[in-house]
Design a protein around this motif. Structure first.
Motif, mmCIF file in Angstrom:
data_model
loop_
_atom_site.group_PDB
_atom_site.id
_atom_site.type_symbol
_atom_site.label_atom_id
_atom_site.label_comp_id
_atom_site.label_asym_id
_atom_site.label_seq_id
_atom_site.Cartn_x
_atom_site.Cartn_y
_atom_site.Cartn_z
ATOM 1 N N TYR A 72 7.997 -1.585 -12.650
ATOM 2 C CA TYR A 72 8.094 -1.113 -14.031
ATOM 3 C C TYR A 72 8.276 0.410 -14.049
ATOM 4 C CZ TYR A 72 6.620 -5.549 -16.110
ATOM 5 O OH TYR A 72 6.553 -6.863 -16.521
ATOM 6 N N GLY A 73 9.052 0.887 -15.024
ATOM 7 C CA GLY A 73 9.233 2.320 -15.205
ATOM 8 C C GLY A 73 9.902 2.615 -16.528
ATOM 9 N N HIS A 74 10.223 3.885 -16.739
ATOM 10 C CA HIS A 74 10.959 4.241 -17.958
ATOM 11 C C HIS A 74 11.782 5.509 -17.730
ATOM 12 C CE1 HIS A 74 7.142 6.556 -18.460
ATOM 13 N NE2 HIS A 74 7.954 7.480 -18.965
ATOM 14 N N ASP A 92 0.835 -1.213 0.000
ATOM 15 C CA ASP A 92 0.000 0.000 0.000
ATOM 16 C C ASP A 92 0.866 1.258 0.000
ATOM 17 O OD1 ASP A 92 -2.240 -1.563 0.022
ATOM 18 O OD2 ASP A 92 -2.711 -1.253 2.141
ATOM 19 N N PHE A 93 1.956 1.207 0.772
ATOM 20 C CA PHE A 93 2.856 2.356 0.863
ATOM 21 C C PHE A 93 3.518 2.624 -0.489
ATOM 22 C CE2 PHE A 93 6.933 4.322 1.503
ATOM 23 C CZ PHE A 93 6.673 5.317 2.421
ATOM 24 N N ILE A 94 4.021 1.569 -1.144
ATOM 25 C CA ILE A 94 4.678 1.724 -2.448
ATOM 26 C C ILE A 94 3.702 2.295 -3.473
ATOM 27 C CG2 ILE A 94 5.681 0.433 -4.388
ATOM 28 C CD1 ILE A 94 6.899 -1.461 -2.254
ATOM 29 N N GLU A 95 2.472 1.837 -3.434
ATOM 30 C CA GLU A 95 1.480 2.321 -4.397
ATOM 31 C C GLU A 95 1.096 3.772 -4.115
ATOM 32 O OE1 GLU A 95 -1.648 -0.579 -4.267
ATOM 33 O OE2 GLU A 95 -0.584 -1.937 -5.635
ATOM 34 N N LYS A 96 1.052 4.146 -2.842
ATOM 35 C CA LYS A 96 0.683 5.523 -2.493
ATOM 36 C C LYS A 96 1.812 6.508 -2.776
ATOM 37 C CE LYS A 96 -1.040 8.306 1.400
ATOM 38 N NZ LYS A 96 -2.213 8.871 0.744
ATOM 39 N N PRO A 129 8.297 7.866 -11.474
ATOM 40 C CA PRO A 129 7.244 6.991 -10.959
ATOM 41 C C PRO A 129 7.540 5.544 -11.321
ATOM 42 C CG PRO A 129 6.497 8.079 -12.946
ATOM 43 C CD PRO A 129 7.853 8.649 -12.642
ATOM 44 N N LEU A 130 7.293 4.651 -10.382
ATOM 45 C CA LEU A 130 7.481 3.219 -10.621
ATOM 46 C C LEU A 130 6.217 2.488 -10.201
ATOM 47 C CD1 LEU A 130 11.118 2.744 -9.259
ATOM 48 C CD2 LEU A 130 10.406 2.839 -11.650
ATOM 49 N N LEU A 131 5.846 1.477 -10.980
ATOM 50 C CA LEU A 131 4.652 0.694 -10.683
ATOM 51 C C LEU A 131 5.040 -0.701 -10.240
ATOM 52 C CD1 LEU A 131 2.167 1.622 -13.553
ATOM 53 C CD2 LEU A 131 2.335 2.573 -11.255
ATOM 54 N N LEU A 132 4.484 -1.115 -9.118
ATOM 55 C CA LEU A 132 4.745 -2.454 -8.591
ATOM 56 C C LEU A 132 3.750 -3.449 -9.165
ATOM 57 C CD1 LEU A 132 6.140 -4.363 -6.508
ATOM 58 C CD2 LEU A 132 4.358 -3.651 -4.883
ATOM 59 N N HIS A 133 4.265 -4.545 -9.730
ATOM 60 C CA HIS A 133 3.444 -5.679 -10.135
ATOM 61 C C HIS A 133 3.818 -6.822 -9.197
ATOM 62 C CE1 HIS A 133 1.931 -4.512 -14.372
ATOM 63 N NE2 HIS A 133 2.275 -3.417 -13.712
#
Length: 201
Positions: free
Chosen positions: A52-54, A17-21, A41-45
């Motif tokens: 994921y990021g760029h 939850d923390f990583i997503e927030k 910004p990085l997205l956790l799967h």
């Protein structure tokens, strides 16, 4: 990261939850033998155990990052804690905060479909549900052209460290004094730390 036992976050749901927030992170690697960092910004799967990021293509960090072991820092709310709030003058100032460190190895993504999916997920996360902007509605040739200006990647996670320093090393009575003073503040971080401390009591 130095984590005294009482500050360690072990609950996986809290960490996720923390990583997503607080998903706007700092990615540290070595470039030409020197420390190098990018804020992005990085997205956790979680199902893949991957971030994921760029990068913007002109950002040279990507050029030698593949297969490197990297560090990603997700920084949450933080605030100064004044000893004037305590019941004693035998005290010193400190700082309360929440931080997640993720270690992993970088893999560059070249597949066009995977890059599009990554961008789509990013837009979907940050656009409000009622936003008129949808990546699917943008001309695909335009997206393909813009995608040439980025370098997509994923970080295969090898280790997660999570820390919430919320005055747990102080007596409950003192924690209450800290909370009450933080709740008086108009600063958002102060109030957020106070709320986290209340949950922790």
């Amino acid at each position: 990261m130095y984590i005294p036992k009482q500050f360690e976050i072990k609950d996986e749901k809290i960490i996720i939850d923390f990583i997503e927030k607080y998903s706007f992170a700092t990615l540290f690697s070595q470039h030409n033998g020197e420390p190098y960092a990018t804020h992005l910004p990085l997205l956790l799967h979680k199902d893949e155990n991957v971030l994921y990021g760029h990068f913007a293509r002109p950002n040279v960090q990507w050029k030698d990052i593949e297969n490197q072991k990297v560090l990603v820092v997700f920084q949450g709310p933080h605030c100064y804690i004044s000893p004037s709030w305590y019941e004693t003058d035998k005290a010193v100032p400190t700082w309360n905060y929440v931080s997640i460190h993720i270690y992993g190895r970088v893999e560059l993504i070249e597949d066009g479909h995977a890059i599009y999916d990554s961008l789509h997920d990013l837009v979907t996360k940050y656009e409000s549900p009622d936003s008129s902007y949808k990546l699917d509605n943008v001309d695909r040739s335009f997206i393909d052209g813009m995608s040439k200006g980025i370098v997509a990647f994923k970080i295969n996670i090898t280790k997660i460290e999570a820390k919430a320093k919320l005055s747990q090393n102080h007596p409950v009575e003192r924690q209450e004094l800290v909370i009450k003073n933080l709740e008086k503040s108009s600063d958002q971080d102060n109030r957020h730390i106070a709320a986290l401390m209340r949950k922790n009591l």
